[in-house]
Design an enzyme around this catalytic site. Structure first.
Site, mmCIF file in Angstrom:
data_model
loop_
_atom_site.group_PDB
_atom_site.id
_atom_site.type_symbol
_atom_site.label_atom_id
_atom_site.label_comp_id
_atom_site.label_asym_id
_atom_site.label_seq_id
_atom_site.Cartn_x
_atom_site.Cartn_y
_atom_site.Cartn_z
ATOM 1 N N ASP A 113 0.813 -1.212 0.000
ATOM 2 C CA ASP A 113 0.000 0.000 0.000
ATOM 3 C C ASP A 113 0.847 1.262 0.000
ATOM 4 O O ASP A 113 1.465 1.602 1.004
ATOM 5 C CB ASP A 113 -0.891 -0.032 1.243
ATOM 6 N N ASP A 319 -1.255 6.392 -6.603
ATOM 7 C CA ASP A 319 -1.547 5.316 -5.663
ATOM 8 C C ASP A 319 -1.626 3.978 -6.391
ATOM 9 O O ASP A 319 -2.285 3.865 -7.413
ATOM 10 C CB ASP A 319 -2.876 5.623 -4.966
#
Ligand SMILES: *[C@@H]1O[C@H](CO)[C@@H](O)[C@H](O)[C@H]1NC(C)=O
Ligand SMILES: *[C@@H]1O[C@H](CO)[C@@H](O)[C@H](O)[C@H]1NC(C)=O
Ligand SMILES: *[C@@H]1O[C@H](CO)[C@@H](O)[C@H](O)[C@H]1NC(C)=O
Ligand SMILES: *[C@@H]1O[C@H](CO)[C@@H](O)[C@H](O)[C@H]1NC(C)=O
Length: 437
Positions: A113, A319
């Protein structure tokens, strides 16, 4: 933080204190030669056949629909950084990373992440854990496991997420957000082992991680927690600074393809012809990787990012865990209109009901070249970065309009080598065929 502190009942904390025993620490494994240069780790898409969450009964379109839903859950969490609340957890990531923790090393599978920092894994004894395929980590069986005391720098340097247990014996952490995803547990250190490709292993002693005894939310069970690759001090990238030198890169393949790669240190260099770089913009929290998007070209028509809404430096977060690219309404509309006027095919409503611009076709279609203009870096996208198949007859623009927070999602990054340099503060891109190594 005080909000989440109340969730922990003092009696339970005492219980944990009694049951997790501190075992004396042995000298850590020596680092291998490779650790001084770099390493490369496989990333598994959570919907690929190699993932424990793989469901062979789902069609590719259903898998995508699930990923899109996760994408929106995740957006809610990013929005939290608009409030003065840095403790956000982004559990919606799509790629899983294997690592091992403890001595002997116990395998764990974390969501890789780039939108969060602390690495955590579910731990025994657990008060509330989501079901996971791998056995839970048992700290009492690891000879190198240690709880971090409250007064240690490793506890006090993260005041946003840590607090003391009632008996002030150990440092507890909590990360969470109002949508229900959260982790709480004991901030701990243990030996982290990463298996690099080519069967080399790198062991890192005293890695700071969360031993989570209360975890829940949007987890699916393939994972045992999260690997934090954000820009904050607690992230794996920064903790392994001696090895990563602040550099990591990834090359993502599309969902159904084989493994993607995550590189650290020297292996993470993005070199050669066609590399473009854009500055990382530092804002609080330092977790997020912010870039500056100036506009998008469709064919030779350049569409500018307008000043309204998110403006100026750092107006978009890159992201790896958000599926779609989320653009400010104005820019999204311009892109959509430009594509509409050049694609002469029958339009249909998205069968998944998520995306706005869809065409009825079983085939790939010709579209004008789409170029993303980051500050100082023009990225020519491939067809499959722009369009996504949502059913056997529909092909849709893989972007959505949003009110405020723009995100450059992972479909737009597939088949690019994307390199982050936290020292030089740049993100570099190079077109690549990520399926072949
Ligand atoms: C470790 O802790 C678990 C509970 O989390 C317990 O069942 C087990 O007996 C303990 N093992 C040892 C060696 O203490
Ligand atoms: C933990 O503490 C050690 C020793 O003070 C320090 O070198 C390390 O950077 C700290 N780790 C984190 C993540 O703050
Ligand atoms: C993925 O790997 C499997 C074996 O692990 C292989 O059978 C398959 O052909 C590969 N698929 C692609 C698209 O390379
Ligand atoms: C799309 O695929 C499904 C099964 O995957 C099939 O039942 C359906 O008939 C197909 N639709 C069209 C229009 O080809």
């Amino acid at each position: 933080m005080s909000k989440t502190m109340i969730l922990l009942k003092p009696t339970l904390i005492t219980y944990i204190a009694l049951t997790i025993s501190l075992v004396s620490m042995s000298k850590s494994d020596p680092l291998t030669e490779e650790s001084t240069t770099g390493l490369t780790i496989d990333l598994i898409h959570r919907d690929s056949p190699q993932s424990p969450s793989y469901d062979p009964l789902l069609t590719p379109a259903q898998r995508l629909a699930n990923a899109l839903r996760r994408s929106f859950n995740r957006l809610q969490r990013f929005k939290a950084d608009r409030l003065p609340q840095p403790d956000i957890i982004n559990s919606g990531g799509e790629y899983l990373m294997k690592y091992s923790i403890g001595t002997p090393a116990v395998p764990s599978l974390g969501i890789a992440d780039t939108g969060s920092d602390i690495t955590w894994t579910q731990c025994q004894p657990c008060l509330k854990c989501f079901k996971q395929e791998l056995p839970l980590f048992q700290p009492n069986t690891s000879s190198t496991y240690r709880k971090i005391p409250c007064n240690a720098a490793n506890c006090t340097s993260f005041p946003e997420i840590t607090f003391c247990s009632v008996r002030r014996k150990k440092c507890l952490y909590t990360e969470g957000y109002g949508d229900g995803s959260f982790t709480q547990g004991v901030l701990s250190t243990d030996t982290l082992t990463l298996a690099s490709t080519g069967r080399k292993r790198v062991s890192v002693p005293n890695f700071v991680f969360g031993c989570g005894f209360r975890n829940g939310g949007t987890f699916t069970g393939g994972e045992s927690g999260i690997v934090g690759l954000g820009g904050g001090k607690a992230s794996l990238v920064r903790q392994l600074g001696f090895l990563t030198r602040g550099k990591f890169s990834y090359c993502l393949v599309s969902v159904s393809d084989n493994t993607s790669k995550l590189n650290f240190g020297a292996n993470a260099e993005v070199l050669g012809r066609g590399v473009v770089s854009t500055p990382m913009v530092m804002k609080s929290p330092e977790t997020f990787y912010r870039l500056t998007l100036e506009g998008i070209s469709v064919g030779n028509q350049r569409l500018e990012m307008s000043d309204s809404g998110v403006s100026g430096e750092g107006n978009i977060i890159i992201d790896s865990g958000t599926t779609l690219t989320l653009l400010p309404i104005d820019l999204y509309n311009q892109v959509e209109n430009a594509l509409k006027s050049s694609i002469k095919l029958k339009r249909i409503k998205d069968p998944q009901g998520v995306l706005d611009l869809c065409y009825f076709t079983r085939n790939d279609i010709r579209i004008p070249e789409v170029t993303v203009h980051f500050k100082g870096a023009d990225l020519k996208l491939r067809h499959d970065n722009v369009l996504v198949r949502t059913s056997n007859v529909s092909l849709c623009l893989a972007a959505k309009p949003v009110q405020d927070l723009a995100i450059y999602g992972y479909l737009a990054q597939v088949n690019f080598l994307v390199g982050y340099d936290l020292v030089k503060r740049t993100v570099s891109f190079k077109a690549a065929d990520c399926g072949r190594s």
